[in-house]
Design an enzyme around this catalytic site. Structure first.
Site, short mmCIF file in Angstrom:
data_model
loop_
_atom_site.label_atom_id
_atom_site.label_comp_id
_atom_site.label_asym_id
_atom_site.label_seq_id
_atom_site.Cartn_x
_atom_site.Cartn_y
_atom_site.Cartn_z
NE ARG A 111 -4.09 -1.91 2.03
CZ ARG A 111 -3.95 -3.15 2.91
NH1 ARG A 111 -3.23 -2.54 4.04
NH2 ARG A 111 -4.96 -3.78 2.85
CE LYS A 133 -1.62 12.65 -16.02
NZ LYS A 133 -2.17 12.75 -17.14
CD GLU A 175 4.74 15.22 -24.24
OE1 GLU A 175 4.01 16.24 -23.60
OE2 GLU A 175 4.08 14.13 -24.12
CE LYS A 213 3.32 16.97 -15.90
NZ LYS A 213 3.71 15.73 -16.64
CD GLU A 223 -5.25 14.70 -16.56
OE1 GLU A 223 -5.61 13.46 -16.60
OE2 GLU A 223 -3.98 15.03 -16.95
NE ARG A 227 -1.26 16.10 -14.00
CZ ARG A 227 -0.72 15.53 -13.13
NH1 ARG A 227 -1.03 15.58 -11.85
NH2 ARG A 227 0.11 14.58 -13.56
CG ASN A 231 -4.19 15.38 -21.47
OD1 ASN A 231 -3.12 14.84 -21.41
ND2 ASN A 231 -4.99 15.59 -20.50
CG HIS A 234 -0.80 14.40 -24.95
ND1 HIS A 234 -0.27 15.45 -25.26
CD2 HIS A 234 0.18 13.26 -24.44
CE1 HIS A 234 0.94 15.33 -24.74
NE2 HIS A 234 1.18 14.11 -24.34
CG HIS A 238 -3.38 9.34 -25.93
ND1 HIS A 238 -4.24 10.14 -25.11
CD2 HIS A 238 -2.29 9.25 -25.69
CE1 HIS A 238 -3.28 10.30 -23.90
NE2 HIS A 238 -2.13 9.80 -24.58
CG HIS A 251 4.19 9.71 -25.75
ND1 HIS A 251 2.84 9.65 -25.96
CD2 HIS A 251 4.33 10.63 -24.98
CE1 HIS A 251 2.22 10.49 -25.37
NE2 HIS A 251 2.95 11.26 -24.67
#
Lengths: 346, 346
Positions: A111, A133, A175, A213, A223, A227, A231, A234, A238, A251
């Site tokens: 955990r 993330k 990016e 960022k 997010e 935030r 994207n 993106h 994707h 990517h």
């Protein structure tokens, strides 16, 4: 250089160190997760800087296709065999795949245990190094399973980029340019005027991206709002990555194409001028980035937007530039307009 | 009755409702995770109280042995097929297995979606309903992979216990008695004086346990300190469960034995009198709980303590009663003393 990442929960805040790694001293057991390639190049250097009670090295296969449940399970098993406990620390040494999966493993092992991130690609340094993330891919898409989990510290070393293949370096630049377009015109001009050949220039880019960022993430850790701006490009990327099964483009390369596609949409909506669109495109090309992808079936491409996890219910949220240096969010774009943009890429 | 669970991060606080479930109204998609047994008995009732836009039912096999990576993966796959998104809610309807695995799935699906817990066993109501512990088992032990993840709300219905097998009811009583011994002498006497045949008595037990646990968890969400007290009896219980491969005893039954073992150690350390030890034992027996386990190999049993995730490095942390109604933590008990207690159970 260092940048403090402030989050609402004070005990989750941490520091990103840029070219400031002299020594890491840790109590308890430590496991370093890396891949064959990065391990061969930089593990020895890290081991020379690391002081801890007990150490394990876990090497995972190199490649996005291994960022899955199986590799996660293998990492966890090795942690149990090495008897890591709640006072232990997991260190990621590698690119985005290594840091995403290692951060996720750290978040669910007993955990949650401590996590330190040492990103070794430009993409991971400018992007994955801030934000917490973590996650893995599955057959339904990318990063669909994971957690928001903050590291104890992040160390970005520009020297690690000296061994990075040129294509991967460019992918990281994509990016960085993405952040410049949506947040900072002056920073965008830096890419127009410089070629990022010196380590000073590179350190400046990392630092600026981390600051942008950090600022966004501090406002919106999970997010739910602003935030999502990160994207930009993106939503298209994707779909491209899914259609090409993550094999054709890195990517960052898919993001470069996605930026150009988003810009064509922004042009149609009068948010961007043709000159601005072309300047961005030229700048991406200057850093050897692709800006075109041949769409086979526009209807199929359009429908694939809805599989993207960032789109809620039946609305697609497009993050678009509002000129260079500002952004806007559009979730009410007519299908016809989007389709006409997709047709341009057919 | 309801109890507010206050956590340090305000947006994570939630309410446990006891016998107060009239209606659940949710926006977006909802998936209910249950098992065949509980689904057959109570799903219809829940569906009658639930209002939402889109609903999926996910049924998992009944039993602790299915609280594993495979079942977790199956749940996640079904969520992706049902296209749940970040605005969706996952509802657990079942005992501890269902709520642990469902809460964990909710925590990692698209990095976290909403989670509502409707525990249907006494054990899950008094124990798993508060604390945010979610997770799965693996071959190295129980609950070794998971997350701390708080639900939006918890609904405990005493009527659900009417269909609970007697053995499972008793197992829940064991966890309740555990809390009474360590925190509240008067509450312990309630078990001595009552037989929990009426729903009022049962609701009182649930409410009292939720309050005690809420108080502990509010002080220590991530189990760095006082929360470890809830592991009274569990250090022994986990070894027993591992040795018997989770087949011979229900968790609460193993805890009852673990309580008795811990009490024998407390007796040796002059923390508990023989009268107190016997009164606790009689009370456990009164609720049809086991108090004895035949240890085959004491050395093996002792070494297994160190596999337990709550023990850090090479110290075993024993949570022991300090009389009835108070607790203490001992992490410096000589191996000889522990071995002499284990010998008593050989």
């Amino acid at each position: 250089m260092k940048t403090q990442i402030n989050l609402k929960e004070k005990n989750k805040s941490y520091t990103v160190y840029i070219d400031e790694l002299d020594k890491i001293t840790l109590k308890g057991s430590v496991a370093i997760v890396t891949n064959q390639t990065v391990g061969g190049l930089w593990l020895k250097e890290i081991l020379g800087l690391l002081e801890c009670d007990k150490l394990s090295i876990i090497s995972i296969p190199d490649g996005e296709e291994y960022k899955n449940f199986e590799t996660l399970n293998q990492i966890l098993e090795q942690l149990f065999i090495a008897k890591l406990d709640r006072s232990s620390t997991l260190i990621a040494l590698g690119g985005g795949v290594v840091s995403d999966i290692t951060g996720f493993a750290a978040s669910i092992y007993e955990r949650g245990i401590k996590f330190i991130n040492i990103p070794t690609t430009l993409l991971a340094q400018v992007d994955a190094s801030v934000g917490g993330k973590t996650g893995i891919n599955n057959k339904f898409g990318k990063n669909l399973v994971g957690a928001f989990y903050q590291p104890e510290a992040v160390y970005c070393q520009s020297k690690f980029l000296s061994t990075l293949p040129k294509r991967e370096f460019s992918a990281g630049v994509a990016e960085a340019i993405k952040m410049a377009i949506t947040f900072d015109k002056e920073f965008f001009n830096f890419f127009v005027q410089n070629d990022l050949k010196s380590s000073e220039e590179i350190a400046k880019v990392i630092s600026k991206c981390v600051q942008i960022k950090a600022d966004v993430v501090s406002k919106d850790e999970k997010e739910r709002g602003i935030r999502a701006v990160l994207n930009y490009g993106h939503t298209f990327a994707h779909v491209i990555e899914n259609e090409t099964k993550y094999t054709k483009f890195l990517h960052g390369e898919a993001v470069a194409i996605g930026i150009n596609m988003a810009n064509h949409l922004a042009l149609k909506l009068n948010l961007l001028s043709l000159d601005e669109l072309n300047l961005i495109k030229q700048t991406l090309v200057k850093f050897s980035l692709p800006t075109h992808y041949k769409i086979k079936d526009c209807e199929h491409f359009y429908n694939a937007f809805f599989l993207d996890k960032k789109s809620e219910q039946s609305k697609i949220k497009f993050i678009l530039p509002d000129g260079i240096g500002k952004f806007c969010v559009k979730d009410d774009v007519d299908k016809d307009i989007v389709m006409s943009v997709l047709e341009e890429f057919r």
